[in-house]
Design a protein around this motif. Structure first.
Motif, PDB file in Angstrom:
ATOM      1  N   UNK A   1       3.524   6.949  11.463  1.00  0.00           N
ATOM      2  CA  UNK A   1       3.555   6.435  10.096  1.00  0.00           C
ATOM      3  C   UNK A   1       3.665   7.639   9.165  1.00  0.00           C
ATOM      4  N   UNK A   2       4.722   7.677   8.373  1.00  0.00           N
ATOM      5  CA  UNK A   2       4.997   8.817   7.492  1.00  0.00           C
ATOM      6  C   UNK A   2       4.453   8.528   6.098  1.00  0.00           C
ATOM      7  N   UNK A   3       3.517   9.338   5.612  1.00  0.00           N
ATOM      8  CA  UNK A   3       2.930   9.085   4.292  1.00  0.00           C
ATOM      9  C   UNK A   3       3.934   9.298   3.159  1.00  0.00           C
ATOM     10  N   UNK A   4       3.775   8.536   2.085  1.00  0.00           N
ATOM     11  CA  UNK A   4       4.534   8.792   0.870  1.00  0.00           C
ATOM     12  C   UNK A   4       3.967  10.007   0.128  1.00  0.00           C
ATOM     13  N   UNK A   5       2.668  10.242   0.305  1.00  0.00           N
ATOM     14  CA  UNK A   5       2.014  11.391  -0.323  1.00  0.00           C
ATOM     15  C   UNK A   5       1.288  12.166   0.769  1.00  0.00           C
ATOM     16  N   UNK A   6       1.822  13.355   1.080  1.00  0.00           N
ATOM     17  CA  UNK A   6       1.274  14.154   2.183  1.00  0.00           C
ATOM     18  C   UNK A   6       0.066  14.946   1.711  1.00  0.00           C
ATOM     19  N   UNK A   7      -1.010  14.892   2.501  1.00  0.00           N
ATOM     20  CA  UNK A   7      -2.219  15.677   2.243  1.00  0.00           C
ATOM     21  C   UNK A   7      -2.543  16.453   3.515  1.00  0.00           C
ATOM     22  N   UNK A   8      -2.747  17.746   3.384  1.00  0.00           N
ATOM     23  CA  UNK A   8      -3.048  18.581   4.548  1.00  0.00           C
ATOM     24  C   UNK A   8      -4.405  18.218   5.136  1.00  0.00           C
ATOM     25  N   UNK A   9      -4.567  18.386   6.470  1.00  0.00           N
ATOM     26  CA  UNK A   9      -5.862  18.117   7.095  1.00  0.00           C
ATOM     27  C   UNK A   9      -6.951  19.008   6.500  1.00  0.00           C
ATOM     28  N   UNK A  10      -8.190  18.554   6.606  1.00  0.00           N
ATOM     29  CA  UNK A  10      -9.301  19.345   6.092  1.00  0.00           C
ATOM     30  C   UNK A  10      -9.365  20.692   6.806  1.00  0.00           C
ATOM     31  N   UNK A  11      -9.487  21.803   6.083  1.00  0.00           N
ATOM     32  CA  UNK A  11      -9.579  23.117   6.738  1.00  0.00           C
ATOM     33  C   UNK A  11     -10.826  23.212   7.604  1.00  0.00           C
ATOM     34  N   UNK A  12     -10.718  23.922   8.716  1.00  0.00           N
ATOM     35  CA  UNK A  12     -11.872  24.159   9.588  1.00  0.00           C
ATOM     36  C   UNK A  12     -12.909  24.979   8.829  1.00  0.00           C
ATOM     37  N   UNK A  13     -14.167  24.576   8.917  1.00  0.00           N
ATOM     38  CA  UNK A  13     -15.243  25.305   8.253  1.00  0.00           C
ATOM     39  C   UNK A  13     -15.490  24.885   6.820  1.00  0.00           C
ATOM     40  N   UNK A  14     -14.814  23.814   6.375  1.00  0.00           N
ATOM     41  CA  UNK A  14     -14.981  23.313   5.007  1.00  0.00           C
ATOM     42  C   UNK A  14     -15.927  22.114   5.014  1.00  0.00           C
TER      43      UNK A  14
ATOM     44  N   UNK B   1       0.827  -1.198   0.000  1.00  0.00           N
ATOM     45  CA  UNK B   1       0.000   0.000   0.000  1.00  0.00           C
ATOM     46  C   UNK B   1       0.864   1.251   0.000  1.00  0.00           C
ATOM     47  N   UNK B   2       0.313   2.318  -0.583  1.00  0.00           N
ATOM     48  CA  UNK B   2       0.899   3.648  -0.508  1.00  0.00           C
ATOM     49  C   UNK B   2       0.138   4.431   0.545  1.00  0.00           C
ATOM     50  N   UNK B   3       0.859   5.037   1.484  1.00  0.00           N
ATOM     51  CA  UNK B   3       0.222   5.783   2.573  1.00  0.00           C
ATOM     52  C   UNK B   3       0.037   7.225   2.145  1.00  0.00           C
ATOM     53  N   UNK B   4      -1.146   7.761   2.404  1.00  0.00           N
ATOM     54  CA  UNK B   4      -1.479   9.137   2.035  1.00  0.00           C
ATOM     55  C   UNK B   4      -2.042   9.852   3.259  1.00  0.00           C
ATOM     56  N   UNK B   5      -1.946  11.184   3.252  1.00  0.00           N
ATOM     57  CA  UNK B   5      -2.551  11.963   4.312  1.00  0.00           C
ATOM     58  C   UNK B   5      -1.537  12.643   5.207  1.00  0.00           C
ATOM     59  N   UNK B   6      -1.794  12.574   6.507  1.00  0.00           N
ATOM     60  CA  UNK B   6      -1.013  13.269   7.524  1.00  0.00           C
ATOM     61  C   UNK B   6      -0.275  12.243   8.376  1.00  0.00           C
ATOM     62  N   UNK B   7       0.950  12.535   8.770  1.00  0.00           N
ATOM     63  CA  UNK B   7       1.692  11.616   9.627  1.00  0.00           C
ATOM     64  C   UNK B   7       0.893  11.320  10.899  1.00  0.00           C
ATOM     65  N   UNK B   8       0.824  10.052  11.283  1.00  0.00           N
ATOM     66  CA  UNK B   8       0.077   9.687  12.487  1.00  0.00           C
ATOM     67  C   UNK B   8       0.813  10.182  13.731  1.00  0.00           C
ATOM     68  N   UNK B   9       0.062  10.561  14.742  1.00  0.00           N
ATOM     69  CA  UNK B   9       0.668  10.954  16.012  1.00  0.00           C
ATOM     70  C   UNK B   9       1.099   9.724  16.799  1.00  0.00           C
TER      71      UNK B   9
END
Length: 318
Positions: A288-301, A240-248
């Motif tokens: 877990x460090x993603x291969x493709x970083x995606x910023x968290x959803x903006x507040x109010x979106x 799998x390819x990990x996407x998103x934000x690094x896990x805490x």
């Protein structure tokens, strides 16, 4: 520190009260989206009033419940799977309240993979955002349909055979074909306080509607416990390819909790008995460090921009 901050943000109002006590207001320092620092004083309100304000001035947000079990065809050969918690939900536990009642989850996973096979999907997105984790016996039902060879959950699994742990596991069956059985045997035979290493059994692939396409795993800082562990597992296995934000939360971690009560106060103490190292063997204290970083959803979106970005990346990578 990242894990602490991620945990604190979920209950910030209660923690602020514990730290500062009753106050009229608090000064909040912040950094605006344009990078400029600012400061604002926020009036204190009772918790009931806070909930009333939230209801009256609700912010737009994606219509998404992280605890729901969802599968759907997104079109263009992309299939979406949000497994929900890797344990039984309240509605699945029945009269006995068994958190490990696995049959409803097994049925959900079977249904999801059958629907995916029928859709002819080329890509699978597994959404683990805001997933609190659970037990490997649940997550294995998914991962075993994505591999073509047996795998182990961790490269190293160690348990401290403390007095309470030995007492809890004293009467468990010693089945050598299961991790629980191997754990029971190792703990029973160990000296009190001894650290014992347990060889994890291999999980075999599941052929029923197995998926041979590309797998993408979407995580964020609130992908905890087993959700972080299996994201790392799929990353380390190369499936799998990990996407998103690094896990805490970190995938090399302590877990498999037990509990006991203090003799005088009666307070319940929960502790991890096992140390688990991710399949790669890395013991680094990082998420877990993603291969493709995606910023968290903006507040109010109201749109789920993280998911939309993930789908766009999947299609562009073909």
């Amino acid at each position: 520190m990242r894990l602490l901050r991620s945990q604190v943000e979920m209950g910030m109002p209660a923690y602020l009260y514990l730290i500062f006590g009753p106050v009229d207001d608090l000064q909040v320092d912040y950094i605006a989206p344009d990078g400029k620092p600012g400061s604002h004083r926020v009036s204190a309100v009772a918790i009931g009033d806070m909930y009333a304000l939230q209801g009256a001035r609700a912010l737009p947000r994606p219509d998404r419940k992280a605890g729901a079990r969802i599968h759907r065809d997104l079109g263009d050969g992309v299939f979406y799977l949000q497994p929900g918690p890797f344990s039984a939900t309240e509605s699945e536990r029945g009269e006995g309240g068994d958190a490990y009642a696995i049959e409803p989850f097994r049925a959900f996973v079977s249904e999801a993979f059958a629907a995916m096979a029928e859709s002819g999907a080329q890509d699978l997105i597994i959404d683990l955002r805001d997933n609190g984790g659970g037990d490997a016996s649940f997550s294995d039902l998914i991962i075993a349909r994505l591999v073509d060879a047996p795998y182990r959950y961790a490269s190293r699994y160690e348990v401290r055979a403390g007095s309470n742990t030995k007492a809890v596991w004293a009467d468990r069956p010693r089945d050598p074909d299961t991790i629980a059985g191997r754990l029971a045997a190792a703990v029973a035979d160990a000296e009190e306080g001894e650290l014992v290493s347990i060889e994890l059994p291999e999980t075999q692939p599941i052929a029923d509607n197995a998926f041979g396409g590309r797998v993408w795993v979407l995580v964020n800082r609130h992908s905890y416990s087993n959700a972080a562990v299996i994201a790392a597992l799929m990353q380390d296995l190369g499936i799998a390819t990990i996407m998103g934000e690094e896990t805490a939360d970190v995938p090399t971690t302590y877990g498999a909790v037990e509990s006991f009560s203090l003799s005088h106060s009666g307070a319940s103490i929960v502790y991890p008995k096992a140390y688990m190292v991710r399949p790669s063997g890395s013991e680094g204290a990082r998420g877990v460090v993603p291969e493709f970083v995606i910023a968290p959803n903006p507040v109010g979106q109201s749109k789920d921009l993280m998911l939309e970005t993930a789908v766009t990346q999947v299609l562009l990578s073909r």
